[in-house]
Enzyme design. Sequence first.
Site, PDB file in Angstrom:
ATOM      1  N   LYS A  49      41.093   7.374  -4.422  1.00  0.00           N
ATOM      2  CA  LYS A  49      40.866   6.374  -5.478  1.00  0.00           C
ATOM      3  C   LYS A  49      40.425   7.061  -6.766  1.00  0.00           C
ATOM      4  CE  LYS A  49      40.173   2.795  -2.105  1.00  0.00           C
ATOM      5  NZ  LYS A  49      39.297   2.051  -1.192  1.00  0.00           N
ATOM      6  N   GLN A  93      33.152   0.745  -0.506  1.00  0.00           N
ATOM      7  CA  GLN A  93      34.051   1.206   0.564  1.00  0.00           C
ATOM      8  C   GLN A  93      33.555   0.688   1.920  1.00  0.00           C
ATOM      9  OE1 GLN A  93      36.987   3.004   0.031  1.00  0.00           O
ATOM     10  NE2 GLN A  93      37.307   2.554   2.194  1.00  0.00           N
ATOM     11  N   ASP A 116      38.607  -5.737  -5.395  1.00  0.00           N
ATOM     12  CA  ASP A 116      39.179  -5.818  -4.044  1.00  0.00           C
ATOM     13  C   ASP A 116      39.608  -7.254  -3.723  1.00  0.00           C
ATOM     14  OD1 ASP A 116      39.423  -3.476  -2.594  1.00  0.00           O
ATOM     15  OD2 ASP A 116      37.291  -3.394  -2.063  1.00  0.00           O
TER      16      ASP A 116
END
Length: 280
Positions: A49, A93, A116
Amino acid sequence: MAQIIDGKAVSAAIKEQVRDEIARDNIKAGLAVVIVGNDPASRVYVNNKKKACEFCGIKSFEYALPEETTMEQLLELIDTLNADKNVNGILVQLPLPKQLDEKAVIERISPKKDVDAFHETNVGKIMIGNYSFLPCTPAGCMELIHSTGVSVAGKECVVIGRSNIVGKPMAMLLLHENGTVTVCHSKTKNLAEVCRRADILVAAVGKPNFVTADMVKEGAVVIDVGINRLENGKLCGDVKFDEVSEKASFITPVPGGVGPMTIATLMKNTLTAAKIQNNE
Ligand code: NDP
């Protein structure tokens, strides 16, 4: 023999679009990535990322917290990031260590920065089709389906898996594009028979080589979301690639299919978040 859908190429094109728009319009965009603990797979994802941010011209801020981080400490960090004008997107995460409540953590992220698209507010918006961000993995799968030129409208679509992160939103996105959608799970009866109806089959089960050729209709588009690590250390998907690729019209490989798309969508979402916040 199926055509292989090249997730690396499709994702590279999306990242280039993001990079070009950021450069052309001189957009300031920042993504905070929070990782707690020492899970090696999470570390790989976070590094990828960061690399993608660098490529696109998005500033990345990494917060690597120790395994024993408390809820209070993590929520305090999220509050700080919510208030930070340089941070347009916040990604925590997953999975988190056991002492941390994932749901409460996700709910603490400002929906505007929830790139997300896991926050209840964003999930609700996706449900009614009025959204700013789409969840990264399902949106990546949709891009891959679009790349085949096959239209979803009117097609029989079967999704195996009903997780909040993949299966359920995937079904919703297919429905938005007028697919006739069936969602399967561990209690589904006659799974092979249901899957054989699919013109578009999406596997998000988390079991290596779960989908075999006898479960696939001739000419189907097969999207394999699974990332499973075998004992020999190799990655494999949920679909038995060798035999299913003999029957499908299009198929995604693992690795190099859905995986890179998840990151490309994250970049796209961070740009969207930056544009919205910079205009406020
Ligand atoms: P979950 O474990 O949360 O969900 C798995 C789903 O599969 C559940 O709905 C479960 O049903 C269903 N399932 C399990 N066994 C069977 C069975 N025998 N028959 C039918 N359905 C079954 O996984 P995720 O959705 O989070 O992830 C799925 C896979 O995708 C994993 O391999 C994961 O690593 C991968 N993944 C890949 C990403 C990428 O970027 N490419 C991103 C996210 C995930 P039930 O609900 O009844 O238990």
